[in-house]
Design an enzyme around this catalytic site. Sequence first.
Site, short mmCIF file in Angstrom:
data_model
loop_
_atom_site.label_atom_id
_atom_site.label_comp_id
_atom_site.label_asym_id
_atom_site.label_seq_id
_atom_site.Cartn_x
_atom_site.Cartn_y
_atom_site.Cartn_z
CB SER A 181 -0.96 -0.01 1.19
OG SER A 181 -0.28 -0.36 2.37
CG HIS A 209 -4.07 -1.18 -1.88
ND1 HIS A 209 -4.64 0.05 -2.05
CD2 HIS A 209 -3.75 -1.28 -0.56
CE1 HIS A 209 -4.64 0.70 -0.89
NE2 HIS A 209 -4.12 -0.10 0.03
CE LYS A 240 -7.71 -0.15 1.45
NZ LYS A 240 -6.88 -1.04 2.22
C1 LIG Z 1 -7.01 -1.29 3.67
C2 LIG Z 1 -6.30 -2.55 3.91
C3 LIG Z 1 -6.81 -3.51 4.78
C4 LIG Z 1 -8.03 -3.26 5.64
O1 LIG Z 1 -9.20 -3.23 4.92
P1 LIG Z 1 -10.50 -2.53 5.56
O2 LIG Z 1 -11.62 -3.15 4.83
O3 LIG Z 1 -10.35 -1.06 5.29
O4 LIG Z 1 -10.50 -2.85 7.01
C5 LIG Z 1 -6.14 -4.70 4.89
N1 LIG Z 1 -5.00 -4.93 4.20
C6 LIG Z 1 -4.46 -4.02 3.37
C7 LIG Z 1 -3.22 -4.34 2.62
C8 LIG Z 1 -5.10 -2.79 3.20
O5 LIG Z 1 -4.55 -1.88 2.40
#
Ligand SMILES: *Cc1c(COP(=O)(O)O)cnc(C)c1O
Length: 392
Positions: A181, A209, A240
């Site tokens: 990320s 992502h 996301k």
């Molecule tokens: C955003 C993210 C999460 C968490 O996801 P949410 O649904 O926002 O709790 C987990 N792992 C990674 C790599 C992320 O970027």
Amino acid sequence: MTNRLDFLKDMIQDLKDRNLYTELPVLGTEQKNRVVLNGKEVIIMCTNNYLGFANHPRLRKAAKKAIDTWGFGTGAVRQIAGTMEIHIQLEEMLAEYKNTEAALVFVAGIAANRGTIQALMGEEDAIISDELNHGSIIDGVRLTKSKRMVYPHLDMTGLERVLKETKDSRRRLIVTDGVFSMDGDIAPLDRIVELAEEHDAMVMVDDAHGDGVLGKDGRGIIDHFGLEGKVDIDMGTLSKAFGCLGGYIAGRKELRDYLINTARSFIFTTAHPPSVPAATMEAIRMIQDEPHHLRQLWENTRYFKRGMADMGFDIGHSSTPITPVMAGESKTAMELSARLFEEGLFAKPIVFPLVAKDKARVRIIVTAQHTREDLDGALEIFNRVGKRMGLI
Ligand SMILES: *Cc1c(COP(=O)(O)O)cnc(C)c1O
């Protein structure tokens, strides 16, 4: 109020001294390419709303319809009485989309990582983790008594070494972000799977992502590498690119059955409001029947990155829409972000210790919703601010 929390004043000052303190930026509009943020109209370039689904009319409509049919809340945890047919329909659709036997939805991605790792891994086991894995994976690992082994970022020789070192553990789990990320680089999942097969370790990939971004119709990193059926645990988020909320685990049916009964972050929390699975199903349909969103995402990504590189910005080694604009020291990244905001562009600085001391940056995420005018406007702002700050 009591004064027993007075110590927090010092703790907050300490965070401020270390550049780790933030106030919540507040949107005065829905989430889209241009928003009103803290009262100022800006182009926003730091959301995970990759495909622009978060405010899309199709998702709004699906959610409203579900509210009319199923009501708003669920009133119970999934195991007791919170599971409605619509939750099951989403899980079946996810399994089909992800090409797995089954899927299980958690309230959030963080819950999926915490609950799954905690449920599967015991004291006699070892968890093998890339050093730059997401905090929710690290949390999951911390909830276990397993041996913890970390290999250098993307370093397959390092991974192999750790696999040899842990050969006496009962079971081993290699866990990695699919797309990282902070830098937007992609894990060499094909090589990880090869090594796992060679050393009989399980593989879990966090596709937060990559979902909706990589692979055919946004199926994610496993599809991107053609590794269907070879990754034991496919974790992702619905929060996301899908524009909704929730995390999921896709894989074998036994994995789902076991997690339902043992993952604490699944068991001890109330089921999603039915509007959430309804909107998510619409997102999964839309990503397949309206391919132009994904096309636009990548076209915008290429356009923006080319513009930034042509101006002479250091934008790292990302191969996804995540675009780190390197600033150097934490203070410089914070100043860059502040100046961009003054000029009408919002993106948060990312500073030490989230990234290395000299690798502070402003992280840009391009979305399908950005128009050519937004992107040109953003490039112009970067050009002005970059020159003033001596970054280009
Ligand atoms: C955003 C993210 C999460 C968490 O996801 P949410 O649904 O926002 O709790 C987990 N792992 C990674 C790599 C992320 O970027």
